[in-house]
Design an enzyme around this catalytic site. Structure first.
Site, short mmCIF file in Angstrom:
data_model
loop_
_atom_site.label_atom_id
_atom_site.label_comp_id
_atom_site.label_asym_id
_atom_site.label_seq_id
_atom_site.Cartn_x
_atom_site.Cartn_y
_atom_site.Cartn_z
N ARG A 53 -6.61 -22.00 -64.51
CA ARG A 53 -6.99 -21.21 -63.33
C ARG A 53 -5.74 -21.06 -62.46
NH1 ARG A 53 -12.70 -21.08 -62.22
NH2 ARG A 53 -13.80 -22.40 -63.69
N ARG A 88 -3.04 -4.20 -40.96
CA ARG A 88 -2.94 -5.05 -42.15
C ARG A 88 -2.42 -4.24 -43.33
NH1 ARG A 88 -2.61 -10.33 -41.04
NH2 ARG A 88 -4.31 -11.02 -39.68
N ALA A 99 -4.88 -15.06 -35.04
CA ALA A 99 -4.77 -16.15 -36.02
C ALA A 99 -3.35 -16.24 -36.53
CB ALA A 99 -5.73 -15.92 -37.18
N GLU A 111 0.11 -19.17 -31.67
CA GLU A 111 -0.30 -17.85 -32.13
C GLU A 111 -1.02 -17.06 -31.05
OE1 GLU A 111 0.41 -16.11 -34.81
OE2 GLU A 111 1.49 -17.68 -35.88
N GLU A 168 0.57 -13.48 -30.15
CA GLU A 168 -0.15 -12.26 -30.49
C GLU A 168 -0.80 -11.57 -29.30
OE1 GLU A 168 -2.77 -12.85 -33.83
OE2 GLU A 168 -1.09 -13.28 -35.17
N PRO A 194 -12.67 -20.42 -51.42
CA PRO A 194 -12.31 -21.56 -52.26
C PRO A 194 -12.33 -21.29 -53.76
CG PRO A 194 -14.53 -21.83 -51.43
CD PRO A 194 -13.96 -20.61 -50.75
N GLY A 195 -12.79 -20.13 -54.17
CA GLY A 195 -12.74 -19.79 -55.59
C GLY A 195 -11.35 -19.48 -56.09
N GLU A 208 -6.68 -22.63 -48.95
CA GLU A 208 -6.47 -22.46 -47.51
C GLU A 208 -7.67 -22.98 -46.72
OE1 GLU A 208 -5.45 -18.94 -44.29
OE2 GLU A 208 -6.50 -18.40 -46.12
N GLU A 217 5.00 -6.79 -36.79
CA GLU A 217 3.60 -6.89 -36.37
C GLU A 217 3.23 -5.71 -35.48
OE1 GLU A 217 2.11 -11.46 -36.36
OE2 GLU A 217 3.36 -10.90 -34.66
#
Length: 171
Positions: A26, A53, A65, A81, A85, A103-104, A108, A129
């Site tokens: 994996r 983004r 974030a 942050e 920001e 989580p797959g 993080e 940014e």
């Protein structure tokens, strides 16, 4: 027999390792974690941001974030942050919860902080940014969640956790 992990990609903010579990390979993104900040401008207004983004080619409405720096406590990341920001400095930063957003495929962990007693100031954006503040009443933020105007997962999770467990109100 499982093999030791092998780094197959080294990036600027994360790495990818090939790991073996139960005889199957994996690819797992190794990420240092992130702090998500829910900044309350006052009792009924939240400071969201419009953030372009590149990965999705859109400007999304989000909570501020940022990625944890090496050996940086999540609360320090949240304070840094928030200021970078939005320009706001928080008099109080409180950890609400932490969670794994995906989580797959990655390890993080995101830490959700409530920022209060805000003092405005100039933002200090990183090169590249494209961020602007969007201060809205909580009722409007709820509408934005309900209509799909807010599409960012960390923002959905953060706002909904706050409304459900920290400040369950009719706003």
């Amino acid at each position: 027999m499982n093999q030791p992990p092998e780094t197959v990609f080294t990036g600027l903010r994360f790495n990818v390792q090939r790991v073996w579990h139960a005889g199957r390979a994996r690819d797992v993104m190794r990420h240092p974690g992130a702090a998500v900040i829910l900044p309350l401008v006052d009792a009924d207004h939240v400071c969201l941001i419009r953030n372009h983004r590149v990965a999705v080619g859109e400007t999304l409405i989000e909570l501020p974030a940022g990625t944890l720096e090496p050996n940086e406590p999540p609360a320090a990341t949240a304070s840094r942050e928030l200021c970078e920001e939005t320009g706001y400095t928080a008099g109080k930063i409180q950890l609400l919860t932490s969670y794994y957003p995906s989580p797959g495929v990655m390890d993080e962990r995101m830490y959700l902080f409530l920022a209060t007693e805000l003092t405005p100031g100039p933002a200090n954006l990183e090169v590249g940014e494209e961020i602007e503040n969007l201060v809205v009443p909580m009722a409007q933020a709820k509408q934005m969640v309900g209509t799909g105007e807010i599409q960012d997962g960390k923002t959905l999770a953060g706002l909904m956790w706050y409304w459900q467990f920290y400040r369950p109100t009719s706003s």
